[in-house]
Scaffold this motif. Structure first.
Motif, PDB file in Angstrom:
ATOM      1  N   ALA A 143       5.473  10.169 -67.621  1.00 25.39           N
ATOM      2  CA  ALA A 143       4.258  10.905 -67.953  1.00 25.39           C
ATOM      3  C   ALA A 143       2.999  10.199 -67.459  1.00 25.39           C
ATOM      4  CB  ALA A 143       4.184  11.121 -69.463  1.00 25.39           C
ATOM      5  N   HIS A 144       3.021   8.866 -67.385  1.00 26.78           N
ATOM      6  CA  HIS A 144       1.771   8.143 -67.136  1.00 26.78           C
ATOM      7  C   HIS A 144       1.781   7.241 -65.903  1.00 26.78           C
ATOM      8  CE1 HIS A 144       0.282   9.717 -70.879  1.00 26.78           C
ATOM      9  NE2 HIS A 144       1.353   9.265 -71.501  1.00 26.78           N
ATOM     10  N   ARG A 145       2.857   7.273 -65.116  1.00 34.78           N
ATOM     11  CA  ARG A 145       2.946   6.369 -63.961  1.00 34.78           C
ATOM     12  C   ARG A 145       1.790   6.591 -62.978  1.00 34.78           C
ATOM     13  NH1 ARG A 145       8.115   8.290 -60.430  1.00 34.78           N
ATOM     14  NH2 ARG A 145       6.716   8.131 -58.653  1.00 34.78           N
ATOM     15  N   GLY A 146       1.418   7.859 -62.769  1.00 39.18           N
ATOM     16  CA  GLY A 146       0.363   8.169 -61.801  1.00 39.18           C
ATOM     17  C   GLY A 146      -0.983   7.615 -62.239  1.00 39.18           C
ATOM     18  N   VAL A 147      -1.334   7.838 -63.508  1.00 41.24           N
ATOM     19  CA  VAL A 147      -2.625   7.372 -64.027  1.00 41.24           C
ATOM     20  C   VAL A 147      -2.685   5.846 -63.995  1.00 41.24           C
ATOM     21  CG1 VAL A 147      -4.010   7.193 -66.111  1.00 41.24           C
ATOM     22  CG2 VAL A 147      -3.046   9.392 -65.452  1.00 41.24           C
ATOM     23  N   VAL A 148      -1.608   5.211 -64.456  1.00 45.19           N
ATOM     24  CA  VAL A 148      -1.601   3.748 -64.506  1.00 45.19           C
ATOM     25  C   VAL A 148      -1.671   3.167 -63.091  1.00 45.19           C
ATOM     26  CG1 VAL A 148      -0.229   1.712 -65.125  1.00 45.19           C
ATOM     27  CG2 VAL A 148      -0.432   3.621 -66.727  1.00 45.19           C
ATOM     28  N   PHE A 149      -0.860   3.721 -62.199  1.00 42.62           N
ATOM     29  CA  PHE A 149      -0.853   3.166 -60.840  1.00 42.62           C
ATOM     30  C   PHE A 149      -2.181   3.418 -60.123  1.00 42.62           C
ATOM     31  CE2 PHE A 149       0.046   3.201 -56.268  1.00 42.62           C
ATOM     32  CZ  PHE A 149       0.503   1.898 -56.139  1.00 42.62           C
ATOM     33  N   SER A 150      -2.739   4.631 -60.254  1.00 44.77           N
ATOM     34  CA  SER A 150      -4.021   4.936 -59.599  1.00 44.77           C
ATOM     35  C   SER A 150      -5.112   3.993 -60.096  1.00 44.77           C
ATOM     36  CB  SER A 150      -4.450   6.379 -59.891  1.00 44.77           C
ATOM     37  OG  SER A 150      -3.515   7.277 -59.363  1.00 44.77           O
ATOM     38  N   THR A 151      -5.147   3.804 -61.406  1.00 45.58           N
ATOM     39  CA  THR A 151      -6.153   2.904 -61.977  1.00 45.58           C
ATOM     40  C   THR A 151      -5.957   1.495 -61.429  1.00 45.58           C
ATOM     41  OG1 THR A 151      -6.082   4.224 -63.990  1.00 45.58           O
ATOM     42  CG2 THR A 151      -7.174   2.093 -64.133  1.00 45.58           C
ATOM     43  N   ALA A 152      -4.707   1.028 -61.444  1.00 55.19           N
ATOM     44  CA  ALA A 152      -4.411  -0.319 -60.953  1.00 55.19           C
ATOM     45  C   ALA A 152      -4.817  -0.453 -59.490  1.00 55.19           C
ATOM     46  CB  ALA A 152      -2.924  -0.623 -61.122  1.00 55.19           C
ATOM     47  N   LEU A 153      -4.456   0.539 -58.683  1.00 55.67           N
ATOM     48  CA  LEU A 153      -4.728   0.473 -57.238  1.00 55.67           C
ATOM     49  C   LEU A 153      -6.225   0.426 -56.962  1.00 55.67           C
ATOM     50  CD1 LEU A 153      -3.669   0.547 -54.333  1.00 55.67           C
ATOM     51  CD2 LEU A 153      -3.690   3.048 -54.455  1.00 55.67           C
ATOM     52  N   ARG A 154      -7.002   1.239 -57.688  1.00 54.51           N
ATOM     53  CA  ARG A 154      -8.432   1.290 -57.393  1.00 54.51           C
ATOM     54  C   ARG A 154      -9.209   0.158 -58.049  1.00 54.51           C
ATOM     55  NH1 ARG A 154      -7.333   3.247 -52.868  1.00 54.51           N
ATOM     56  NH2 ARG A 154      -6.260   5.262 -52.994  1.00 54.51           N
ATOM     57  N   LEU A 155      -8.606  -0.481 -59.032  1.00 53.27           N
ATOM     58  CA  LEU A 155      -9.249  -1.671 -59.605  1.00 53.27           C
ATOM     59  C   LEU A 155      -8.986  -2.889 -58.727  1.00 53.27           C
ATOM     60  CD1 LEU A 155      -8.571  -1.415 -63.451  1.00 53.27           C
ATOM     61  CD2 LEU A 155     -10.732  -1.033 -62.259  1.00 53.27           C
ATOM     62  N   CYS A 156      -7.730  -3.058 -58.278  1.00 55.37           N
ATOM     63  CA  CYS A 156      -7.374  -4.268 -57.510  1.00 55.37           C
ATOM     64  C   CYS A 156      -7.697  -4.116 -56.036  1.00 55.37           C
ATOM     65  CB  CYS A 156      -5.885  -4.585 -57.531  1.00 55.37           C
ATOM     66  SG  CYS A 156      -5.060  -4.430 -59.038  1.00 55.37           S
ATOM     67  N   GLY A 157      -7.538  -2.908 -55.527  1.00 55.38           N
ATOM     68  CA  GLY A 157      -7.789  -2.697 -54.102  1.00 55.38           C
ATOM     69  C   GLY A 157      -6.585  -2.923 -53.214  1.00 55.38           C
ATOM     70  N   ARG A 158      -5.598  -3.651 -53.678  1.00 50.33           N
ATOM     71  CA  ARG A 158      -4.428  -3.939 -52.834  1.00 50.33           C
ATOM     72  C   ARG A 158      -3.191  -3.270 -53.386  1.00 50.33           C
ATOM     73  NH1 ARG A 158      -5.638  -8.736 -49.707  1.00 50.33           N
ATOM     74  NH2 ARG A 158      -7.562  -9.447 -50.649  1.00 50.33           N
ATOM     75  N   TRP A 159      -2.398  -2.737 -52.479  1.00 52.65           N
ATOM     76  CA  TRP A 159      -1.191  -2.012 -52.876  1.00 52.65           C
ATOM     77  C   TRP A 159      -0.231  -2.936 -53.641  1.00 52.65           C
ATOM     78  CZ3 TRP A 159      -0.516   3.191 -52.248  1.00 52.65           C
ATOM     79  CH2 TRP A 159       0.734   3.691 -52.600  1.00 52.65           C
ATOM     80  N   ALA A 160       0.014  -4.118 -53.087  1.00 50.96           N
ATOM     81  CA  ALA A 160       0.984  -5.023 -53.710  1.00 50.96           C
ATOM     82  C   ALA A 160       0.503  -5.468 -55.099  1.00 50.96           C
ATOM     83  CB  ALA A 160       1.226  -6.237 -52.821  1.00 50.96           C
ATOM     84  N   ASP A 161      -0.800  -5.751 -55.221  1.00 47.33           N
ATOM     85  CA  ASP A 161      -1.347  -6.154 -56.528  1.00 47.33           C
ATOM     86  C   ASP A 161      -1.232  -5.011 -57.532  1.00 47.33           C
ATOM     87  OD1 ASP A 161      -2.002  -8.543 -55.434  1.00 47.33           O
ATOM     88  OD2 ASP A 161      -4.155  -8.140 -55.225  1.00 47.33           O
ATOM     89  N   ALA A 162      -1.445  -3.777 -57.038  1.00 51.79           N
ATOM     90  CA  ALA A 162      -1.375  -2.611 -57.922  1.00 51.79           C
ATOM     91  C   ALA A 162       0.053  -2.425 -58.442  1.00 51.79           C
ATOM     92  CB  ALA A 162      -1.846  -1.365 -57.191  1.00 51.79           C
ATOM     93  N   GLU A 163       1.040  -2.690 -57.582  1.00 54.79           N
ATOM     94  CA  GLU A 163       2.441  -2.591 -58.031  1.00 54.79           C
ATOM     95  C   GLU A 163       2.721  -3.629 -59.110  1.00 54.79           C
ATOM     96  OE1 GLU A 163       4.666  -0.762 -54.086  1.00 54.79           O
ATOM     97  OE2 GLU A 163       5.335  -2.664 -54.912  1.00 54.79           O
TER      98      GLU A 163
END
Lengths: 260, 186
Positions: free
Chosen positions: B28-48
């Motif tokens: 239910a929440h993978r998209g929201v969590v990942f999008s937030t992580a990606l746009r906060l960190c800026g890097r794909w690997a860090d967001a993962e």
């Protein structure tokens, strides 16, 4: 609603999580056939992490109970979600069937450094052979830590795959086992270990067998020792005695001094 | 049990079976969590990494919750609160180290499996804006990402960031203003 290009641009920055990411978070479980009854197996993206019996004779109860105990045991130990897998990891079934798990990836991140060393040492014991606890202690460079080896093996997260059932007492008794002493004995007999012979030898204070044709001394279940014909076979109580009689330790089973 | 019946599927599943419930929570929440992580960190690997750590901590926390606590959980805000805590701690840890040389280490926001053509198209639209987001002060970036990238209501953002709603609004509007200025300046 809005035609603000900045807001539209920000909304377009949303991205779904990559498909494989869940497997970095959650482990998966399967129920498969083992050498002595079915087992539950949990694995992560790093390898197999946890193995437990699915039919536990001492806990007769509904099927669901065994699964619940497995899940809760896994959670206590690893603190990671555990989801059903669609298929077992590559190599698991042959490893369980043949008792040879050398090529299988294991996830031992939950173990202490000492325990991991012990498990790695035990992994090398071939099917059909046994080693005393003191042999394992010597292998990890802590010859005095026989009891610690016992505890490390009692906490083996992946029995069968790290064959801790092949570590036995020097007196020829199978000894303790994660799945119970009776299961250990059943496993060893199924692998062709002659426990009765080991007990007879131990009773005669024989813990090493040497061959006067090769001049080599072995642990009794070493495949090199099994090839010695009775006429050329000599039993020893200690490795030192075999050494004074001119025998050198086998390079395959690498016997250590304190078997008894 | 009627109270449980009116709960959303995620909380119902968590109450019923922690592990199946976790799968629901993740779905239910993978998209929201990942999008937030990606746009906060800026890097794909860090967001993962950040996403994985967020869900793992959430699981460990919920394993210790009783039924009442699970029933009153607001999963999305709760997950994002965990994420923000980890992100702030990481950011703090990083600020103690010397900053990386950005010329040598380009900001990588690209899904490694993305095709060349897709990447080229996105490069002209998304990357630039994502790069500008990184220039915002932390609290403005967080507010803008939560409000306009993952579309959270202001009240929920206030809960996640633990600030009053008025503060959220001002972070968002200052952040947007700054983004417009940065975008126009080039």
């Amino acid at each position: 609603m809005t035609h603000d290009p900045l807001l539209a641009g920000l909304a377009a920055l949303a991205a779904d999580a990559p498909d494989g990411l869940l497997d970095r978070i959650a482990a998966r479980w399967v129920r498969v056939a083992g050498p002595v009854g079915e087992v539950f197996v949990a694995f992560t993206d790093e390898g197999v992490a946890y193995v437990r019996e699915a039919d536990e004779p001492m806990h007769a109860g509904p099927d669901d109970d065994a699964r619940r105990r497995f899940t809760e045991g896994f959670r206590r130990r690893f603190g990671r979600p555990l989801l059903a897998a669609t298929r077992p990891p590559a190599g698991l079934l042959p490893a369980l069937r043949t008792g040879r798990s050398g090529g299988l990836r294991l996830d031992l991140r939950g173990a202490t450094d000492f325990q991991r060393e012990v498990l790695e040492a035990v992994r090398g014991i071939p099917r059909g052979e046994v080693r005393p606890y003191s042999w394992v202690a010597a292998r990890v460079g802590r010859p005095g830590a026989v009891r610690a080896v016992g505890s490390a093996l009692a906490g083996n997260p992946v029995p069968l795959l790290v064959p801790c059932h092949r570590v036995t007492r020097a007196d020829g008794e199978a000894g303790e086992y994660v799945f119970g002493a009776a299961t250990k004995e059943r496993l060893l007999r199924a692998e062709g270990v002659d426990l009765d012979r080991l007990r007879r030898l131990a009773k005669d204070r024989v813990f090493y067998l040497a061959s006067d044709t090769t001049g080599v001394v072995c642990l009794p279940t070493c495949h090199n020792a099994r090839r010695i014909t009775p006429a050329h076979r000599h039993g020893f109580r200690t490795l030192a005695e075999a050494g004074s009689a001119g025998y050198r330790p086998c390079r395959t089973c690498r016997p250590t001094g304190l078997a008894a | 049990m009627s109270e449980i019946d009116c709960l959303d599927p995620v909380r119902k599943a968590l109450l019923d079976d922690l592990d199946e419930g976790f799968a629901e929570l993740y779905g239910a929440h993978r998209g929201v969590v990942f999008s937030t992580a990606l746009r906060l960190c800026g890097r794909w690997a860090d967001a993962e990494d950040l996403t994985a750590e967020t869900f793992l901590r959430a699981y460990r926390a919920v394993a210790g919750y009783d039924a009442a606590r699970i029933a009153e959980l607001r999963p999305r805000a709760w997950l994002l609160t965990i994420l923000m805590n980890i992100w702030r701690n990481c950011a703090r840890a990083k600020s103690r180290k010397p900053p990386p040389d950005l010329r040598e280490e380009p900001v990588d926001t690209v899904d490694p499996r993305e095709g060349v053509e897709e990447a080229a198209v996105r490069h002209e639209t998304g990357d630039e804006l994502a790069g500008l987001l990184a220039l915002l002060p932390e609290e403005q970036r967080a507010a803008v990402v939560l409000r306009h990238v993952v579309d959270l209501p202001v009240s929920e953002i206030a809960e996640v960031l633990r600030v009053p709603q008025g503060t959220v609004k001002s972070h968002v509007s200052r952040g947007l203003k700054r983004l417009r200025a940065l975008g126009g300046a080039r």
